[in-house]
Scaffold this motif. Structure first.
Motif, PDB file in Angstrom:
ATOM      1  N   VAL A   1      15.263  12.056   8.240  1.00 29.61           N
ATOM      2  CA  VAL A   1      14.408  11.709   7.031  1.00 29.61           C
ATOM      3  C   VAL A   1      13.791  13.028   6.533  1.00 29.61           C
ATOM      4  O   VAL A   1      13.012  13.307   7.496  1.00 29.61           O
ATOM      5  N   ARG A   2      13.884  13.344   5.360  1.00 27.94           N
ATOM      6  CA  ARG A   2      13.213  14.489   4.775  1.00 27.94           C
ATOM      7  C   ARG A   2      12.252  13.981   3.596  1.00 27.94           C
ATOM      8  O   ARG A   2      12.903  13.138   2.711  1.00 27.94           O
ATOM      9  N   VAL A   3      11.211  14.495   3.840  1.00 24.41           N
ATOM     10  CA  VAL A   3       9.863  14.220   2.940  1.00 24.41           C
ATOM     11  C   VAL A   3       9.816  15.407   1.902  1.00 24.41           C
ATOM     12  O   VAL A   3       9.915  16.586   2.166  1.00 24.41           O
ATOM     13  N   HIS A   4       9.882  15.246   0.707  1.00 20.64           N
ATOM     14  CA  HIS A   4       9.761  16.099  -0.479  1.00 20.64           C
ATOM     15  C   HIS A   4       8.510  16.295  -0.970  1.00 20.64           C
ATOM     16  O   HIS A   4       7.619  15.422  -0.779  1.00 20.64           O
TER      17      HIS A   4
ATOM     18  N   SER B   1       5.539   4.434   1.118  1.00 22.96           N
ATOM     19  CA  SER B   1       5.053   3.635   2.252  1.00 22.96           C
ATOM     20  C   SER B   1       6.167   3.801   3.285  1.00 22.96           C
ATOM     21  O   SER B   1       7.146   3.923   3.183  1.00 22.96           O
ATOM     22  N   LYS B   2       5.615   3.459   4.546  1.00 25.95           N
ATOM     23  CA  LYS B   2       6.516   3.440   5.736  1.00 25.95           C
ATOM     24  C   LYS B   2       7.342   2.292   5.822  1.00 25.95           C
ATOM     25  O   LYS B   2       8.846   2.576   5.805  1.00 25.95           O
ATOM     26  N   PRO B   3       7.075   1.124   4.961  1.00 24.58           N
ATOM     27  CA  PRO B   3       8.233   0.259   4.816  1.00 24.58           C
ATOM     28  C   PRO B   3       9.222   0.624   3.906  1.00 24.58           C
ATOM     29  O   PRO B   3      10.525   0.215   3.957  1.00 24.58           O
ATOM     30  N   ASP B   4       8.869   1.710   2.778  1.00 28.60           N
ATOM     31  CA  ASP B   4       9.811   2.164   2.210  1.00 28.60           C
ATOM     32  C   ASP B   4      11.001   2.686   2.767  1.00 28.60           C
ATOM     33  O   ASP B   4      12.190   2.469   2.548  1.00 28.60           O
ATOM     34  N   VAL B   5      10.536   3.624   3.873  1.00 29.05           N
ATOM     35  CA  VAL B   5      11.286   4.382   4.614  1.00 29.05           C
ATOM     36  C   VAL B   5      12.305   3.449   5.496  1.00 29.05           C
ATOM     37  O   VAL B   5      13.327   3.728   5.796  1.00 29.05           O
ATOM     38  N   VAL B   6      11.269   2.580   5.951  1.00 29.69           N
ATOM     39  CA  VAL B   6      12.255   1.642   7.152  1.00 29.69           C
ATOM     40  C   VAL B   6      13.344   0.800   6.284  1.00 29.69           C
ATOM     41  O   VAL B   6      14.434   0.921   6.735  1.00 29.69           O
ATOM     42  N   ARG B   7      13.000   0.368   5.002  1.00 29.18           N
ATOM     43  CA  ARG B   7      14.007  -0.522   4.212  1.00 29.18           C
ATOM     44  C   ARG B   7      15.062   0.454   3.790  1.00 29.18           C
ATOM     45  O   ARG B   7      16.424   0.069   3.998  1.00 29.18           O
TER      46      ARG B   7
ATOM     47  N   MET C   1       0.822  -1.220  -0.204  1.00 28.06           N
ATOM     48  CA  MET C   1      -0.132   0.017   0.054  1.00 28.06           C
ATOM     49  C   MET C   1       0.806   1.210  -0.019  1.00 28.06           C
ATOM     50  O   MET C   1       1.766   1.263   0.906  1.00 28.06           O
ATOM     51  N   THR C   2       0.687   1.958  -0.840  1.00 24.53           N
ATOM     52  CA  THR C   2       1.388   3.295  -1.003  1.00 24.53           C
ATOM     53  C   THR C   2       0.640   4.583  -0.683  1.00 24.53           C
ATOM     54  O   THR C   2      -0.563   4.604  -0.633  1.00 24.53           O
ATOM     55  N   SER C   3       1.289   5.424   0.322  1.00 21.43           N
ATOM     56  CA  SER C   3       0.678   6.484   0.960  1.00 21.43           C
ATOM     57  C   SER C   3       0.415   7.546  -0.140  1.00 21.43           C
ATOM     58  O   SER C   3       1.025   7.697  -1.086  1.00 21.43           O
ATOM     59  N   ALA C   4      -0.161   8.658   0.388  1.00 21.52           N
ATOM     60  CA  ALA C   4      -0.671   9.720  -0.570  1.00 21.52           C
ATOM     61  C   ALA C   4       0.634  10.353  -1.077  1.00 21.52           C
ATOM     62  O   ALA C   4       0.864  10.992  -2.032  1.00 21.52           O
ATOM     63  N   LYS C   5       1.540  10.303  -0.182  1.00 21.92           N
ATOM     64  CA  LYS C   5       2.961  11.011  -0.671  1.00 21.92           C
ATOM     65  C   LYS C   5       3.777  10.236  -1.697  1.00 21.92           C
ATOM     66  O   LYS C   5       4.958  10.677  -1.975  1.00 21.92           O
ATOM     67  N   GLY C   6       3.517   9.080  -1.963  1.00 24.44           N
ATOM     68  CA  GLY C   6       4.102   8.387  -2.951  1.00 24.44           C
ATOM     69  C   GLY C   6       5.281   7.281  -2.557  1.00 24.44           C
ATOM     70  O   GLY C   6       5.538   6.395  -3.135  1.00 24.44           O
TER      71      GLY C   6
ATOM     72  N   GLY D   1       6.903  13.844  -3.393  1.00 25.52           N
ATOM     73  CA  GLY D   1       6.584  12.458  -2.934  1.00 25.52           C
ATOM     74  C   GLY D   1       7.546  11.510  -2.693  1.00 25.52           C
ATOM     75  O   GLY D   1       7.658  10.763  -2.304  1.00 25.52           O
ATOM     76  N   GLY D   2       8.741  11.958  -2.876  1.00 24.33           N
ATOM     77  CA  GLY D   2       9.933  11.467  -2.499  1.00 24.33           C
ATOM     78  C   GLY D   2      10.425  11.557  -1.214  1.00 24.33           C
ATOM     79  O   GLY D   2      10.102  12.423  -0.350  1.00 24.33           O
ATOM     80  N   PHE D   3      11.440  10.983  -0.787  1.00 21.86           N
ATOM     81  CA  PHE D   3      12.201  11.191   0.484  1.00 21.86           C
ATOM     82  C   PHE D   3      13.688  10.855   0.378  1.00 21.86           C
ATOM     83  O   PHE D   3      14.132  10.221  -0.473  1.00 21.86           O
TER      84      PHE D   3
END
Length: 60
Positions: A29-32, A8-14, A1-6, A35-37
């Motif tokens: 961690v910076r959110v752009h 998901s939390k597991p993406d950031v964790v990985r 599941m992808t969040s509205a920002k593009g 939709g990237g980070f």
């Protein structure tokens, strides 16, 4: 599941786990807006491996 920002939390964790596995320390961690980070690291004086390219000029 992808969040509205593009992403998901597991993406950031990985991404954080990969940075840590590489021996770096996560600073933040910076959110752009697009939709990237980005995972930013902090400076560490600890060097774990010898890199021969760091040796003084060696003509061998």
């Amino acid at each position: 599941m992808t969040s509205a920002k593009g992403f998901s939390k597991p993406d950031v964790v990985r991404a954080i786990q990969a940075v840590q596995k590489a021996g770096l320390e996560v600073a933040e961690v910076r959110v752009h807006p697009d939709g990237g980070f980005s995972v930013l690291t902090t400076h560490s004086d600890k060097v774990e491996e010898h890199n021969p390219w760091d040796d003084p000029d060696d003509d061998d």
